[in-house]
Write a protein that holds these residues in place. Structure first.
Motif: not given
Lengths: 354, 354
Positions: A50-57
């Motif tokens: 989840g955290k990675r997805l936020v960063y990716m966004f």
């Protein structure tokens, strides 16, 4: 009154920052299991992803913004005969493509459309949306890239293993020489040689274009594969030599394992770990198409598309392609991080209760 | 007593850039069924090399058997092909290594690693192998073995990992178990546990153990017989009591004197002067002569043969030659000898009662 030290540990010590992987922090949760008398380290995989997805966004947002404003500094205009038009004509054309509005407004409109997944309309190809354009161009590039990656890495790994297992023999020197050739010969030279000999002289495969099915993809794939091949061969050789001299390989031998089992079951997986890191970006670069190789073989791929869009100041296409490339790269880095955990259990993220 | 393994006049050299290193220079010993033979000596004395050459785990490219034979089951192990050796390793002869932190494969579950020799050498199904594996882990004292079967080495402590290595070594009920300093890398409390475990297991599975160590305390604890190695040769061999309480070779005297003792607290701890011999150019006579205050003239000219002290006790020192002068060993050794029935000091001390 002093606290019970054990309570203190369990209450306050259960969140420990342990490692940094790229720029993303993993919060590891330490769990004290009294029954098993050892400390289990557990990462919460859902939280992590989840955290990675936020960063990716966030990364994508920054790239989109930066590209949008940088693109405005390109010399020239998307309108080919800009100088020949008079004021009114210019105004009409600019209005049609939406470049008459102030930059911040253009930016807002673009981002709004982007959020809906719409990359806009190409300025050069009449009425064609960038989404369609990319979709039609992605396929050949992707096929070439994927084939080149798979072929290159597999052959490279095998060559590297051969070199390491037969260290300081003719096999080692041969495969090292081959790997050095792969790195030092530019892909366009290699591509031209392949075209000349395999296609033009021996008539085995088509010289170029994308109209002969799978056959058309063979030569460009081989040309593209040389890079990852040489890279993997060099990495695997170095790593394998180190791994082969480690204690657990001696133990495997002492168990009675044969040469094949030692190389593939015990050594390879341990030697793969550093290769995975470097292969990620290489994969992104190759899958998104090699400009030069696509040009030489006249493949209608995305790399060729990208360059021509820059030449013609086709803003929407430049934006679309850049974002596509970025998204791919970010995604591959993410996959590489997950792969790490699969290959090396020591950095595995296991689904914990935390 | 049945002899399981016989090493006869073994000579082995390493080929290095500096020249030929004569690591083993004529080593002979027998291993009886069910006994524990300890090989002691300082670093570089050839004890590890001797056992690795029994397992044929030395790099084929740089090591060479010069002479001698290793008889096991009627076969000379020095002459077997690699394929034939693979059938013996892990099944008939297995090995425990020094550092449990590095001797397990970090990317393989311990279950797989324990099952590997079972699947390799015995024709059993995977489910059966798993049963045996869990049973083995239980036997070496891994709690909760079923649940921990799928865990990786990094999830275990050093002592537990050494237990796992022992379980792997015992997987096929080997006739000979070679333990190459199995407790050196562990802390003292765990050392005692591992030694206890090994003694326990020997009773259960009736295997012969070759125990390499430089820790005389450990020797006294586990061994039936002791071979003292120096400069690539065995200089003295005998039962534990004979070596500890009636040592004959000046090197053994040195070793025993350099062992801290509670009883002789007032003495300064003894250290053997000088450095081990350079096996690139091994000395002509007795390799220990240059460091020994008991050296005779002949020690510089000719290597001593094995002199018989008793049926089980032999020592390679010219001091045992009938023509040699009688010398008194160091004080601490005389103290030891006083308690040994059959040594000349014992008779002196108790002359009145006899």
């Amino acid at each position: 009154m002093a606290e019970n030290p054990y309570t203190l540990f369990l209450l306050k010590g259960n969140k420990v920052k342990v490692c940094k992987c790229f720029h993303f922090e993993k919060k590891l949760i330490i769990q004290f299991d009294i029954n098993q008398t050892h400390v289990l380290w557990r990462c919460n995989v859902v939280k992590y992803i989840g955290k990675r997805l936020v960063y990716m966004f966030l990364t994508m947002f920054l790239i989109a913004t930066a590209t949008f404003f940088l693109m405005q500094t390109l010399p020239g205009s998307p309108i080919a005969s800009y100088n020949k038009l008079n004021e009114t004509q210019r105004a009409i054309v600019e209005k049609k493509y939406g470049i008459d509005k102030p930059k911040p407004v253009q930016y807002a409109i673009y981002m709004k459309n982007l959020a809906k997944g719409d990359l806009g309309t190409s300025f050069v190809f009449k009425g064609k949306s960038v989404n369609d354009l990319l979709a039609s161009r992605v396929k050949p590039s992707f096929i070439l890239g994927a084939q080149a990656m798979v072929f290159g890495t597999i052959i490279g790994i095998l060559l590297g293993m051969l070199a390491a297992l037969k260290q300081n023999t003719i096999w080692d020197y041969g495969s090292t020489f081959f790997a050095i050739l792969g790195v030092s010969i530019p892909s366009f030279v290699f591509a031209s040689l392949l075209q000349y000999w395999v296609a033009s002289q021996w008539h085995l495969l088509p010289v170029g274009l994308w109209n002969d099915g799978w056959k058309s993809s063979i030569l460009p794939s081989i040309a593209l594969a040389m890079g990852p091949l040489a890279l993997s061969a060099r990495f695997i050789r170095t790593e394998m030599i180190e791994v082969l001299s480690s204690d657990y390989i001696t133990l495997a031998k002492a168990k009675g394992a044969n040469g094949f089992e030692i190389a593939f079951k015990h050594a390879l997986r341990n030697a793969l770990i550093p290769l995975v890191t470097v292969l990620g970006p290489v994969a992104a670069g190759i899958v998104t198409g090699s400009l030069v190789v696509e040009q030489i073989f006249a493949i209608p791929g995305i790399g060729e598309q990208f360059v021509s869009s820059i030449m013609t100041n086709d803003f929407a296409t430049i934006m679309g392609t850049t974002l596509f490339f970025s998204a791919l790269l970010i995604f591959i880095i993410f996959i590489v991080d997950l792969l790490y955990g699969i290959i090396d259990p020591r950095i595995r993220l296991s689904g914990g209760k935390g | 007593m049945e002899k399981i393994l016989q090493v006869k006049d073994l000579e082995l050299s390493f080929h290095t850039f500096a020249g030929e290193v004569k690591a083993i220079r004529g080593v002979s010993f027998d291993l009886n069924k069910g006994e524990t033979l300890a090989i002691v000596g300082e670093s570089g004395s050839g004890k590890s090399v001797t056992t690795k050459s029994i397992m044929r785990l030395l790099p084929e490219s740089s090591s060479e058997f010069k002479n001698g034979e290793i008889l096991f089951n009627g076969n000379d192990l020095t002459k077997l092909s690699d394929k034939q050796m693979q059938k013996i390793r892990g099944k008939e002869i297995s090995m425990i290594f020094q550092d449990p932190m590095t001797s397990l494969n970090p990317t393989m579950t311990i279950g797989k690693q324990v099952m590997e020799p079972i699947l390799k050498h015995q024709k059993v199904s995977k489910t059966k192998a798993k049963e045996v594996g869990i049973e083995l882990l239980r036997m070496v004292g891994i709690p909760n073995a079923e649940n921990r079967f799928k865990m990786y080495p990094h999830q275990f402590s050093g002592g537990q990992r050494q237990r796992i290595v022992i379980a792997i070594a015992l997987a096929c009920n080997p006739k000979v178990l070679i333990a190459d300093e199995p407790t050196t890398a562990l802390d003292v409390t765990i050392q005692a546990q591992i030694l206890e475990l090994m003694k326990d297991i020997q009773k259960k599975v009736d295997t012969s153990i070759i125990f390499i160590t430089h820790d005389l305390g450990v020797v006294a604890n586990v061994a039936d017989r002791v071979a003292v190695m120096y400069g690539g040769r065995i200089v003295e061999v005998g039962t534990v009591d004979e070596i500890f309480y009636n040592p004959q070779h000046p090197y053994t005297w040195g070793l025993l004197s350099s062992m801290p003792s509670m009883d002789l607290a007032e003495e300064k701890l003894y250290a053997i002067p000088g450095t081990p011999p350079d096996l690139l150019n091994p000395p002509i006579g007795d390799a220990f002569a240059l460091r020994s205050e008991y050296a005779l003239k002949i020690d510089m000219e000719q290597a001593p043969p094995m002199f018989k002290v008793s049926d089980t006790h032999y020592a390679a020192t010219w001091l045992l030659h009938p023509n040699a002068p009688q010398v008194d060993p160091p004080k601490t050794i005389i103290e030891r000898m006083k308690t040994f029935r059959g040594s000349r000091y014992y008779e002196q001390a108790n002359g009145g009662d006899a």
